[in-house]
Motif scaffolding. Sequence first.
Motif, PDB file in Angstrom:
ATOM      1  N   VAL A   1       0.840  -1.206   0.000  1.00 53.24           N
ATOM      2  CA  VAL A   1       0.000   0.000   0.000  1.00 53.24           C
ATOM      3  C   VAL A   1       0.872   1.252   0.000  1.00 53.24           C
ATOM      4  O   VAL A   1       1.710   1.417   0.889  1.00 53.24           O
ATOM      5  CB  VAL A   1      -0.925   0.030   1.235  1.00 53.24           C
ATOM      6  CG1 VAL A   1      -1.744   1.319   1.277  1.00 53.24           C
ATOM      7  CG2 VAL A   1      -1.834  -1.197   1.266  1.00 53.24           C
ATOM      8  N   VAL A   2       0.686   2.114  -0.982  1.00 52.98           N
ATOM      9  CA  VAL A   2       1.360   3.416  -1.008  1.00 52.98           C
ATOM     10  C   VAL A   2       0.273   4.482  -0.879  1.00 52.98           C
ATOM     11  O   VAL A   2      -0.705   4.474  -1.637  1.00 52.98           O
ATOM     12  CB  VAL A   2       2.143   3.626  -2.323  1.00 52.98           C
ATOM     13  CG1 VAL A   2       2.758   5.021  -2.364  1.00 52.98           C
ATOM     14  CG2 VAL A   2       3.228   2.578  -2.476  1.00 52.98           C
ATOM     15  N   PHE A   3       0.433   5.393   0.079  1.00 51.52           N
ATOM     16  CA  PHE A   3      -0.538   6.477   0.228  1.00 51.52           C
ATOM     17  C   PHE A   3      -0.189   7.606  -0.742  1.00 51.52           C
ATOM     18  O   PHE A   3       0.984   7.963  -0.901  1.00 51.52           O
ATOM     19  CB  PHE A   3      -0.549   6.980   1.676  1.00 51.52           C
ATOM     20  CG  PHE A   3      -1.079   5.953   2.646  1.00 51.52           C
ATOM     21  CD1 PHE A   3      -2.327   5.371   2.453  1.00 51.52           C
ATOM     22  CD2 PHE A   3      -0.323   5.544   3.745  1.00 51.52           C
ATOM     23  CE1 PHE A   3      -2.825   4.412   3.332  1.00 51.52           C
ATOM     24  CE2 PHE A   3      -0.813   4.591   4.637  1.00 51.52           C
ATOM     25  CZ  PHE A   3      -2.060   4.021   4.429  1.00 51.52           C
ATOM     26  N   THR A   4      -1.224   8.143  -1.381  1.00 54.75           N
ATOM     27  CA  THR A   4      -1.023   9.177  -2.402  1.00 54.75           C
ATOM     28  C   THR A   4      -1.989  10.342  -2.137  1.00 54.75           C
ATOM     29  O   THR A   4      -2.722  10.333  -1.153  1.00 54.75           O
ATOM     30  CB  THR A   4      -1.323   8.620  -3.806  1.00 54.75           C
ATOM     31  OG1 THR A   4      -2.730   8.330  -3.889  1.00 54.75           O
ATOM     32  CG2 THR A   4      -0.528   7.361  -4.106  1.00 54.75           C
ATOM     33  N   SER A   5      -2.026  11.281  -3.081  1.00 55.66           N
ATOM     34  CA  SER A   5      -2.938  12.424  -2.941  1.00 55.66           C
ATOM     35  C   SER A   5      -4.298  12.151  -3.580  1.00 55.66           C
ATOM     36  O   SER A   5      -5.129  13.044  -3.650  1.00 55.66           O
ATOM     37  CB  SER A   5      -2.310  13.657  -3.587  1.00 55.66           C
ATOM     38  OG  SER A   5      -2.189  13.453  -4.977  1.00 55.66           O
ATOM     39  N   GLY A   6      -4.530  10.934  -4.088  1.00 60.53           N
ATOM     40  CA  GLY A   6      -5.850  10.628  -4.657  1.00 60.53           C
ATOM     41  C   GLY A   6      -5.777   9.744  -5.886  1.00 60.53           C
ATOM     42  O   GLY A   6      -4.707   9.210  -6.236  1.00 60.53           O
ATOM     43  N   GLY A   7      -6.912   9.612  -6.538  1.00 52.32           N
ATOM     44  CA  GLY A   7      -7.021   8.722  -7.694  1.00 52.32           C
ATOM     45  C   GLY A   7      -6.120   9.141  -8.848  1.00 52.32           C
ATOM     46  O   GLY A   7      -5.470   8.309  -9.483  1.00 52.32           O
TER      47      GLY A   7
ATOM     48  N   GLU B   1      -3.257  10.821  -8.845  1.00 50.15           N
ATOM     49  CA  GLU B   1      -1.850  10.497  -8.601  1.00 50.15           C
ATOM     50  C   GLU B   1      -1.613   8.990  -8.658  1.00 50.15           C
ATOM     51  O   GLU B   1      -0.616   8.537  -9.235  1.00 50.15           O
ATOM     52  CB  GLU B   1      -1.384  11.051  -7.246  1.00 50.15           C
ATOM     53  CG  GLU B   1       0.113  10.816  -7.062  1.00 50.15           C
ATOM     54  CD  GLU B   1       0.628  11.159  -5.668  1.00 50.15           C
ATOM     55  OE1 GLU B   1       0.046  12.025  -4.997  1.00 50.15           O
ATOM     56  OE2 GLU B   1       1.627  10.532  -5.263  1.00 50.15           O
ATOM     57  N   SER B   2      -2.516   8.212  -8.069  1.00 53.02           N
ATOM     58  CA  SER B   2      -2.337   6.755  -8.079  1.00 53.02           C
ATOM     59  C   SER B   2      -2.280   6.233  -9.515  1.00 53.02           C
ATOM     60  O   SER B   2      -1.419   5.420  -9.860  1.00 53.02           O
ATOM     61  CB  SER B   2      -3.473   6.077  -7.319  1.00 53.02           C
ATOM     62  OG  SER B   2      -3.405   6.409  -5.945  1.00 53.02           O
ATOM     63  N   ASP B   3      -3.199   6.696 -10.354  1.00 51.85           N
ATOM     64  CA  ASP B   3      -3.212   6.266 -11.758  1.00 51.85           C
ATOM     65  C   ASP B   3      -1.921   6.677 -12.466  1.00 51.85           C
ATOM     66  O   ASP B   3      -1.284   5.877 -13.141  1.00 51.85           O
ATOM     67  CB  ASP B   3      -4.414   6.897 -12.498  1.00 51.85           C
ATOM     68  CG  ASP B   3      -5.743   6.262 -12.105  1.00 51.85           C
ATOM     69  OD1 ASP B   3      -5.747   5.152 -11.533  1.00 51.85           O
ATOM     70  OD2 ASP B   3      -6.794   6.872 -12.382  1.00 51.85           O
ATOM     71  N   ASN B   4      -1.542   7.940 -12.300  1.00 49.10           N
ATOM     72  CA  ASN B   4      -0.338   8.439 -12.973  1.00 49.10           C
ATOM     73  C   ASN B   4       0.921   7.723 -12.516  1.00 49.10           C
ATOM     74  O   ASN B   4       1.777   7.377 -13.323  1.00 49.10           O
ATOM     75  CB  ASN B   4      -0.174   9.940 -12.727  1.00 49.10           C
ATOM     76  CG  ASN B   4      -0.912  10.757 -13.768  1.00 49.10           C
ATOM     77  OD1 ASN B   4      -0.351  11.127 -14.791  1.00 49.10           O
ATOM     78  ND2 ASN B   4      -2.186  11.005 -13.524  1.00 49.10           N
ATOM     79  N   TYR B   5       1.026   7.503 -11.216  1.00 50.72           N
ATOM     80  CA  TYR B   5       2.218   6.861 -10.678  1.00 50.72           C
ATOM     81  C   TYR B   5       2.342   5.446 -11.216  1.00 50.72           C
ATOM     82  O   TYR B   5       3.404   5.054 -11.736  1.00 50.72           O
ATOM     83  CB  TYR B   5       2.148   6.879  -9.139  1.00 50.72           C
ATOM     84  CG  TYR B   5       3.232   6.111  -8.427  1.00 50.72           C
ATOM     85  CD1 TYR B   5       4.474   5.872  -9.017  1.00 50.72           C
ATOM     86  CD2 TYR B   5       3.014   5.635  -7.127  1.00 50.72           C
ATOM     87  CE1 TYR B   5       5.448   5.161  -8.340  1.00 50.72           C
ATOM     88  CE2 TYR B   5       3.986   4.935  -6.455  1.00 50.72           C
ATOM     89  CZ  TYR B   5       5.200   4.689  -7.070  1.00 50.72           C
ATOM     90  OH  TYR B   5       6.153   3.977  -6.405  1.00 50.72           O
ATOM     91  N   PHE B   6       1.264   4.676 -11.127  1.00 51.30           N
ATOM     92  CA  PHE B   6       1.386   3.286 -11.578  1.00 51.30           C
ATOM     93  C   PHE B   6       1.657   3.209 -13.076  1.00 51.30           C
ATOM     94  O   PHE B   6       2.541   2.479 -13.530  1.00 51.30           O
ATOM     95  CB  PHE B   6       0.153   2.448 -11.219  1.00 51.30           C
ATOM     96  CG  PHE B   6       0.449   0.979 -11.327  1.00 51.30           C
ATOM     97  CD1 PHE B   6       0.934   0.271 -10.233  1.00 51.30           C
ATOM     98  CD2 PHE B   6       0.317   0.308 -12.534  1.00 51.30           C
ATOM     99  CE1 PHE B   6       1.270  -1.077 -10.339  1.00 51.30           C
ATOM    100  CE2 PHE B   6       0.645  -1.034 -12.656  1.00 51.30           C
ATOM    101  CZ  PHE B   6       1.119  -1.726 -11.547  1.00 51.30           C
TER     102      PHE B   6
ATOM    103  N   LEU C   1      -2.489   3.640  -3.626  1.00 60.56           N
ATOM    104  CA  LEU C   1      -2.180   2.786  -4.764  1.00 60.56           C
ATOM    105  C   LEU C   1      -1.692   1.466  -4.194  1.00 60.56           C
ATOM    106  O   LEU C   1      -0.756   1.444  -3.396  1.00 60.56           O
ATOM    107  CB  LEU C   1      -1.097   3.432  -5.639  1.00 60.56           C
ATOM    108  CG  LEU C   1      -0.592   2.579  -6.798  1.00 60.56           C
ATOM    109  CD1 LEU C   1      -1.702   2.295  -7.807  1.00 60.56           C
ATOM    110  CD2 LEU C   1       0.577   3.270  -7.503  1.00 60.56           C
ATOM    111  N   LEU C   2      -2.354   0.384  -4.563  1.00 64.29           N
ATOM    112  CA  LEU C   2      -1.888  -0.941  -4.168  1.00 64.29           C
ATOM    113  C   LEU C   2      -0.957  -1.439  -5.261  1.00 64.29           C
ATOM    114  O   LEU C   2      -1.332  -1.446  -6.438  1.00 64.29           O
ATOM    115  CB  LEU C   2      -3.078  -1.897  -4.013  1.00 64.29           C
ATOM    116  CG  LEU C   2      -3.767  -1.919  -2.641  1.00 64.29           C
ATOM    117  CD1 LEU C   2      -4.108  -0.535  -2.138  1.00 64.29           C
ATOM    118  CD2 LEU C   2      -5.004  -2.798  -2.655  1.00 64.29           C
TER     119      LEU C   2
END
Length: 398
Positions: A67-73, A75-80, A214-215
Amino acid sequence: MENLIYLDHAATTAADSRVVEEMLPFFTEEYFNPSSVYTPSRNVRNKLDEAREKVAGLLGARHPNEVVFTSGGTESDNYFIKGTAWALKEKGRHIITSVVEHHAVLHAFGNLERQGFETTYLPVDRYGMVNPEDLEKAVRPDTILVSIMTANNEVGTIMPIKEMSEILKPRGIVFHTDAVQAVGSLDINMQDLGVDGLSLSAHKFYGPKGVGALLIRKTVKPVPLLHGGSQERHRRAGTENVPGIMGMAKALELAIAEREERNREITRLRDMLIKGIMEKIPDTILTGHPEKRLPNSASFCFRYVEGESILLMLDMQHVAASSGSACTSGSLNPSHVLLSMGLPHEIAHGSVRLTLGKENTEDQIKKVLEMLPPIIKRLRDMSPLYAAEKSPTVKEAC
Ligand SMILES: *Cc1c(COP(=O)(O)O)cnc(C)c1O
């Protein structure tokens, strides 16, 4: 605000008071930086670890470190997506997504395209569903990444993620899903879905805005977007949003514990809304899949009228709804999702999305069902298109 009928829960939700309660101490008494060495900081660090364990356990991750904590959906999408493409670029340059993704995914793909990656956008059927056979046909030896949303934010259609993961797993292709609309609403388990990455956002399930997670499967190592401190095991630098993370973990716990009860009532009201609208308003199309749709989602196209005009008239009567269409720089473009589903421009222009939530009441739905037919009628009476279609005399005059 008291008389507001809020039917835009796909856009955001109000934070549950129990979530706010959970967050408050972390703004004041427990404000310490979780990375500092003194005891009060270590206490905050422990609470953060507990939140991480909770999120991992509730969503079927194999380990809290997934589990990585992010600023929201977003960021999670962009990061992965970007991080994985960059990490695997020597292995291949081909990446796959669908035409109906949220812009956080579509524009991340567009960005990678400009950096030399090759993209395939899978089509959808008239219900907004991706066919796993199309995925199977699209994969190539140099395909490194696939991203398909769990459920669509505009029409609520639920995608066959597990079937797609069974195609990708034997080929060793990394699979990500944007589960922002699904988490809290559907039974979501990362291992059951067979995905390597899963995005979620707290404000879509009665948590605070600006925080998400982001999982990431241990076997995948996306290149970080943010460089700085060693937070989140070097995957996401920056002091953790402790109140937000505590609130998100609480909101997720509540959403899962109360899911069946919430969905039972939300689905009942949603079906009442759909049935009423389809019965009372002629020339209406229900968009999205008839059964495989999110429990809270109702979306329509009303022929011969503009969705935006309907929204303005609903707003005057204190109903908050959305058209699901993208409004870019003053020009009104119909939604990319509806057009991908094969709806013609003139019909897609008449789209309205009504997404329910746990605080909606039967009385509110009845009010909307009384309000909407005269609104549509009034707009149609003003529409030259409608006059031309419906009146033979006008037709002849044209
Ligand atoms: C809302 C939403 C996002 C963006 O999440 P934010 O937390 O608002 O950045 C991404 N994908 C889907 C499907 C969404 O509904």
